[in-house]
Design an enzyme around this catalytic site. Structure first.
Site, PDB file in Angstrom:
ATOM      1  N   CYS A 185       0.817  -1.214   0.000  1.00 22.15           N
ATOM      2  CA  CYS A 185       0.000   0.000   0.000  1.00 22.15           C
ATOM      3  C   CYS A 185       0.853   1.267   0.000  1.00 22.15           C
ATOM      4  O   CYS A 185       1.972   1.274   0.493  1.00 22.15           O
ATOM      5  CB  CYS A 185      -0.876   0.008   1.234  1.00 22.15           C
ATOM      6  SG  CYS A 185      -1.878  -1.469   1.359  1.00 22.15           S
ATOM      7  N   ARG A 197       5.452  -0.214  -6.267  1.00 24.37           N
ATOM      8  CA  ARG A 197       5.298  -1.051  -5.083  1.00 24.37           C
ATOM      9  C   ARG A 197       4.217  -2.106  -5.270  1.00 24.37           C
ATOM     10  O   ARG A 197       4.083  -3.001  -4.445  1.00 24.37           O
ATOM     11  CB  ARG A 197       4.931  -0.185  -3.872  1.00 24.37           C
ATOM     12  CG  ARG A 197       5.954   0.878  -3.563  1.00 24.37           C
ATOM     13  CD  ARG A 197       5.460   1.783  -2.473  1.00 24.37           C
ATOM     14  NE  ARG A 197       5.476   1.091  -1.196  1.00 24.37           N
ATOM     15  CZ  ARG A 197       6.517   1.074  -0.380  1.00 24.37           C
ATOM     16  NH1 ARG A 197       7.601   1.723  -0.708  1.00 24.37           N
ATOM     17  NH2 ARG A 197       6.472   0.433   0.750  1.00 24.37           N
ATOM     18  N   TRP A 250      -2.760  -2.802  -1.858  1.00 19.51           N
ATOM     19  CA  TRP A 250      -2.391  -4.162  -2.258  1.00 19.51           C
ATOM     20  C   TRP A 250      -3.161  -5.058  -1.300  1.00 19.51           C
ATOM     21  O   TRP A 250      -2.905  -5.049  -0.098  1.00 19.51           O
ATOM     22  CB  TRP A 250      -0.870  -4.336  -2.124  1.00 19.51           C
ATOM     23  CG  TRP A 250      -0.352  -5.734  -2.290  1.00 19.51           C
ATOM     24  CD1 TRP A 250      -0.396  -6.742  -1.371  1.00 19.51           C
ATOM     25  CD2 TRP A 250       0.322  -6.287  -3.428  1.00 19.51           C
ATOM     26  NE1 TRP A 250       0.198  -7.870  -1.869  1.00 19.51           N
ATOM     27  CE2 TRP A 250       0.645  -7.627  -3.122  1.00 19.51           C
ATOM     28  CE3 TRP A 250       0.684  -5.774  -4.682  1.00 19.51           C
ATOM     29  CZ2 TRP A 250       1.317  -8.461  -4.013  1.00 19.51           C
ATOM     30  CZ3 TRP A 250       1.354  -6.614  -5.551  1.00 19.51           C
ATOM     31  CH2 TRP A 250       1.661  -7.933  -5.232  1.00 19.51           C
ATOM     32  N   ASN A 277      -1.908   2.592   6.046  1.00 16.54           N
ATOM     33  CA  ASN A 277      -1.021   1.461   5.745  1.00 16.54           C
ATOM     34  C   ASN A 277      -0.728   0.748   7.047  1.00 16.54           C
ATOM     35  O   ASN A 277      -0.593   1.405   8.085  1.00 16.54           O
ATOM     36  CB  ASN A 277       0.321   1.934   5.178  1.00 16.54           C
ATOM     37  CG  ASN A 277       0.202   2.415   3.757  1.00 16.54           C
ATOM     38  OD1 ASN A 277      -0.844   2.277   3.139  1.00 16.54           O
ATOM     39  ND2 ASN A 277       1.273   2.986   3.246  1.00 16.54           N
ATOM     40  N   GLY A 278      -0.549  -0.558   6.988  1.00 14.60           N
ATOM     41  CA  GLY A 278      -0.204  -1.317   8.195  1.00 14.60           C
ATOM     42  C   GLY A 278      -1.351  -2.203   8.627  1.00 14.60           C
ATOM     43  O   GLY A 278      -2.240  -2.527   7.836  1.00 14.60           O
ATOM     44  N   GLU A 322      18.280 -23.365  -0.683  1.00 18.37           N
ATOM     45  CA  GLU A 322      17.885 -21.985  -0.978  1.00 18.37           C
ATOM     46  C   GLU A 322      19.069 -21.030  -0.790  1.00 18.37           C
ATOM     47  O   GLU A 322      19.271 -20.114  -1.600  1.00 18.37           O
ATOM     48  CB  GLU A 322      16.690 -21.612  -0.083  1.00 18.37           C
ATOM     49  CG  GLU A 322      16.211 -20.179  -0.194  1.00 18.37           C
ATOM     50  CD  GLU A 322      15.795 -19.751  -1.590  1.00 18.37           C
ATOM     51  OE1 GLU A 322      15.665 -20.593  -2.489  1.00 18.37           O
ATOM     52  OE2 GLU A 322      15.636 -18.535  -1.785  1.00 18.37           O
ATOM     53  N   LYS A 326      20.530 -18.683  -3.761  1.00 20.39           N
ATOM     54  CA  LYS A 326      20.667 -17.218  -3.649  1.00 20.39           C
ATOM     55  C   LYS A 326      22.081 -16.800  -4.024  1.00 20.39           C
ATOM     56  O   LYS A 326      22.286 -15.863  -4.786  1.00 20.39           O
ATOM     57  CB  LYS A 326      20.396 -16.729  -2.223  1.00 20.39           C
ATOM     58  CG  LYS A 326      19.004 -16.562  -1.736  1.00 20.39           C
ATOM     59  CD  LYS A 326      18.100 -15.661  -2.486  1.00 20.39           C
ATOM     60  CE  LYS A 326      17.540 -16.302  -3.707  1.00 20.39           C
ATOM     61  NZ  LYS A 326      16.255 -16.859  -3.734  1.00 20.39           N
ATOM     62  N   GLU A 370      22.854 -17.297  -7.830  1.00 20.87           N
ATOM     63  CA  GLU A 370      22.099 -16.380  -8.699  1.00 20.87           C
ATOM     64  C   GLU A 370      22.743 -15.012  -8.820  1.00 20.87           C
ATOM     65  O   GLU A 370      22.768 -14.438  -9.898  1.00 20.87           O
ATOM     66  CB  GLU A 370      20.695 -16.139  -8.117  1.00 20.87           C
ATOM     67  CG  GLU A 370      19.688 -17.198  -8.399  1.00 20.87           C
ATOM     68  CD  GLU A 370      18.333 -16.806  -7.805  1.00 20.87           C
ATOM     69  OE1 GLU A 370      18.238 -16.708  -6.565  1.00 20.87           O
ATOM     70  OE2 GLU A 370      17.394 -16.595  -8.574  1.00 20.87           O
ATOM     71  N   HIS A 376      28.980 -39.470   1.122  1.00 19.08           N
ATOM     72  CA  HIS A 376      28.670 -40.397   0.039  1.00 19.08           C
ATOM     73  C   HIS A 376      29.152 -39.882  -1.311  1.00 19.08           C
ATOM     74  O   HIS A 376      28.665 -40.326  -2.346  1.00 19.08           O
ATOM     75  CB  HIS A 376      27.169 -40.689   0.007  1.00 19.08           C
ATOM     76  CG  HIS A 376      26.692 -41.328   1.276  1.00 19.08           C
ATOM     77  ND1 HIS A 376      26.991 -42.624   1.618  1.00 19.08           N
ATOM     78  CD2 HIS A 376      25.986 -40.822   2.316  1.00 19.08           C
ATOM     79  CE1 HIS A 376      26.468 -42.907   2.802  1.00 19.08           C
ATOM     80  NE2 HIS A 376      25.865 -41.819   3.247  1.00 19.08           N
ATOM     81  N   LYS A 416      12.410 -12.300 -13.795  1.00 23.80           N
ATOM     82  CA  LYS A 416      11.602 -12.395 -12.571  1.00 23.80           C
ATOM     83  C   LYS A 416      10.439 -13.367 -12.742  1.00 23.80           C
ATOM     84  O   LYS A 416      10.041 -14.039 -11.798  1.00 23.80           O
ATOM     85  CB  LYS A 416      11.091 -11.003 -12.198  1.00 23.80           C
ATOM     86  CG  LYS A 416      10.368 -10.935 -10.872  1.00 23.80           C
ATOM     87  CD  LYS A 416      11.314 -11.158  -9.709  1.00 23.80           C
ATOM     88  CE  LYS A 416      10.609 -11.323  -8.380  1.00 23.80           C
ATOM     89  NZ  LYS A 416      11.411 -12.044  -7.394  1.00 23.80           N
TER      90      LYS A 416
HETATM   91  C1  F6R Z   1      15.048 -17.554  -7.293  1.00 26.10           C
HETATM   92  C2  F6R Z   1      13.770 -17.387  -7.940  1.00 26.10           C
HETATM   93  C3  F6R Z   1      13.307 -18.457  -8.859  1.00 26.10           C
HETATM   94  C4  F6R Z   1      11.779 -18.619  -8.742  1.00 26.10           C
HETATM   95  C5  F6R Z   1      11.262 -19.606  -9.793  1.00 26.10           C
HETATM   96  C6  F6R Z   1       9.778 -19.836  -9.643  1.00 26.10           C
HETATM   97  O1  F6R Z   1      15.398 -16.479  -6.492  1.00 26.10           O
HETATM   98  O2  F6R Z   1      13.110 -16.403  -7.751  1.00 26.10           O
HETATM   99  O3  F6R Z   1      13.945 -19.659  -8.603  1.00 26.10           O
HETATM  100  O4  F6R Z   1      11.468 -19.067  -7.455  1.00 26.10           O
HETATM  101  O5  F6R Z   1      11.531 -19.101 -11.074  1.00 26.10           O
HETATM  102  O6  F6R Z   1       9.077 -18.650  -9.736  1.00 26.10           O
HETATM  103  P1  F6R Z   1       7.651 -18.472  -9.118  1.00 26.10           P
HETATM  104  O7  F6R Z   1       7.764 -18.585  -7.655  1.00 26.10           O
HETATM  105  O8  F6R Z   1       7.208 -17.117  -9.578  1.00 26.10           O
HETATM  106  O9  F6R Z   1       6.782 -19.572  -9.681  1.00 26.10           O
END
Ligand code: F6R
Length: 602
Positions: A2, A27, A75, A99-100, A478, A482, A485, A501, A597
């Protein structure tokens, strides 16, 4: 998430509000609205969807002369994205934007309803305006009514209120959500971040928690718990791109810091005193369900893996997790007593969407856990739980992962309650731990500084192994994802017990091992796995509440009492490590090479 704008002055108000809201578009939002008082008259407009819809609705309206005005982009978190739920919310003669989260809104709402007040929306925000008018009726003093209203609110808020009872004044209050006041001559602006007022105001005051007051005749009067106070303005920044990041260097960094706040949104109205409730799940979703299959990609797949440990352990339901792109072509055997769950931040990932369609064709019931309402995956699913993380701009997912994992934890308790696989005491312990999660996600300067310093030692080498056991194995996956990437360094996540192993053959001083060593889950087991690596001279970065003498580097976490609290705390550490390594290497943190993204192709 928001956004708020406000303006008091002589200028044309509609355009100031719409321009300001436009600056907050990045946002993310799903509805918007504005309210203006001039010549003692209230006008308001709301529209769902893009701001253009609000522009179209206000085409023939233009404000003239002195007046007060407020605007908001919403949002959806509590209540669907509808016009009724869009801000500003109306009482009988006043409007509010907020907001909040008002944590005690239900209690306040019930009290007001008992006095005959009718609520039009499902939001917590509407409580503020009715409370204000309720107090105003008592002695016709709008400042006192506003002060008493604020005193009643528990939770986080930034709010603006305008009222025909005092048509030349904007009331404001801030506690936990950002809000600032901009100044230029006799014009006074309000906003939830710098961007809407850059180019309009030249000076700014950033409100502190607990501050409130009013703007009138080009002057702002400010109060806190000790009464009226003076304040000093600062020069306002001029760089919008920087301002969108709220002063952080990268969106990813901002999103890591936001996790504490969005977690509250994720739990809002769902984590109750004695149980977990999802109003979006009707009673029969789990009827005749004996197993769960979760399909997802990337980071979402990692949250699914963590969720599966919880679902099997606490809800005692078999849970199988698959990578969506594998699932699609393996000719899977699907049984209709299986609930098919997809997890996706964007809701548009092609592989996940196709997997969902396959499951539907096979007659399975479906549930999606997603951050974007009305996305393809949400629309395709029988039921959806929104993660409420707000828009995520950094390509490397952080807060989406945190909220997905939280939803899976909540879902676990929801199923456990239904199946009665959890007793009252254990349920209470889980709920207490959940409520503590936002605190666990707070990033201290000390921690960030520590990872900044450590990161310079991890810019080379022939690879990283992130290792963990149980719930901490998905977190290791994960953490490694990170790092790779955004740093482009090779990193793998591995179950700690598997190292011997095969992968242990790689161990030497140039192999960096990031060891997730929680105290609440199999500490001795993981400790001996790390000792095996240390004996082969691997360089160890241990993350643990317990000092570990064989570690080359050590990040000490809190002695939390619940594995999920340790999980979230260590998650933040791995995110900051990746961020700091990437920054030192001079990479584009928010837009790493070769990545998008939203992956809408196979
Ligand atoms: C890693 C990342 C990707 C997504 C993947 C699935 O930081 O963002 O591995 O997690 O492409 O994307 P969504 O979650 O949008 O289905």
């Amino acid at each position: 998430m928001c956004g708020i704008v406000g303006y008091v002055g002589e200028k044309e108000k509609k355009e100031i509000l719409l321009d300001g809201l436009q600056e907050l578009e990045y946002r993310g939002y799903d509805s918007a609205g504005i309210a203006i008082i001039e010549n003692q008259q209230l006008q308001h407009f709301k529209a769902i969807g893009k701001l253009q819809n609000l522009r179209d609705k206000t085409k023939s309206y233009e404000s003239e002369g002195f007046g007060v005005s407020i605007g908001h982009t919403r949002w959806a978190t509590h209540g669907k994205p509808t016009e009724l739920n869009a801000h500003p919310h109306l009482g009988e003669y006043s409007f509010v934007v907020h907001n909040g989260i008002i944590e005690n809104y239900q209690e306040l709402k019930t009290e007001l309803q008992a006095k005959g007040v009718t609520f039009l929306s499902q939001t917590d925000t509407e409580t503020i305006v009715h409370l204000f008018e309720n107090y105003y009726q008592q002695n016709s003093n709008s400042f006192e009514a506003f002060t008493r209203t604020i005193e009643k609110l528990d939770g986080a808020y930034a709010t603006l209120l305008v009222t025909e009872a005092d048509p030349d004044t904007i009331y404001f209050a801030k506690n936990g959500s950002p809000m600032l006041i901009g100044f230029e001559g006799k014009d006074v602006y309000f906003a939830s971040s710098d961007t809407p007022i850059i180019g309009k105001a030249t000076e700014v005051y950033y409100l502190e928690d607990g501050e409130y007051g009013y703007a009138k005749d080009g002057e702002v009067t400010l109060f806190d718990a000790n009464g009226e106070k003076s304040f000093s303005k600062k020069a306002l920044a001029t760089d919008k791109a920087m301002a969108q990041k709220d002063g952080y260097r990268f969106f990813m960094e901002k999103e890591i810091y936001e996790q504490t706040q969005v977690m509250n949104d994720t739990m809002m109205g769902r984590v109750l005193d004695d149980r977990v409730e999802f109003e979006e799940l009707s009673g029969d979703l789990f009827k005749n369900i004996n197993a769960i299959k979760i399909c997802a990609c990337g980071t979402s797949y990692h949250s699914a893996l963590a969720g599966a440990y919880l679902l099997e352990r606490i809800a005692k339901i078999p849970c199988h997790v698959e990578i969506a792109s594998e699932f699609r072509y393996k000719e899977p055997l699907l049984r209709d007593d299986t609930l098919f769950i997809t997890i996706s931040q964007s809701g548009e990932t092609a592989d996940t969407l196709e997997a969902l369609k396959m499951a539907k064709r096979a007659g399975l019931k479906s549930l999606s856990i997603c951050n974007v309402d009305n996305s393809s995956i949400v629309r395709e699913s029988d039921k959806a739980i929104l993660t409420r993380a707000g828009i995520e701009k950094g390509v490397a997912s952080t807060k989406a992962f945190a909220t997905q994992t939280m939803v899976l934890w909540m879902l676990t308790l929801y199923v456990a309650q239904r199946k009665e696989t959890i007793n009252k005491e254990r349920l209470q312990e889980e709920l207490d731990a959940m409520r503590h999660t936002p605190k666990t996600l707070l990033v201290s300067d000390k921690l960030h500084e520590r990872l900044h310093r450590l990161s310079k030692r991890y810019l080379h080498g022939h690879g990283f192994f992130f290792i963990g056991r149980d719930l901490f194995f998905p977190l290791a996956l994960e953490g490694a994802l990170k790092l790779k990437e955004i740093s482009y360094l090779h990193a793998e996540g591995y179950p700690a017990g598997e190292m011997k192993h095969g992968p242990i053959a790689l161990a030497d001083s140039e192999l960096f091992t990031v060891a997730l060593m929680p105290k609440t889950l199999h500490y001795d087991k993981i400790k001996s796995n790390v000792e095996e690596l240390s004996a082969r001279d691997a360089t160890i970065l241990a993350i643990s509440p317990e000092p570990f003498e064989l570690a080359d580097d050590f990040v000490q976490t809190t002695h939390d009492e619940h594995p999920m609290l340790e999980f979230f705390e260590m998650m933040v550490v791995t995110q900051l490590l990746a961020l700091e390594v990437s920054i030192r290497l001079g990479n584009d943190v928010d837009m790493p090479r070769n990545l998008a993204k939203s992956v809408t192709v196979e």
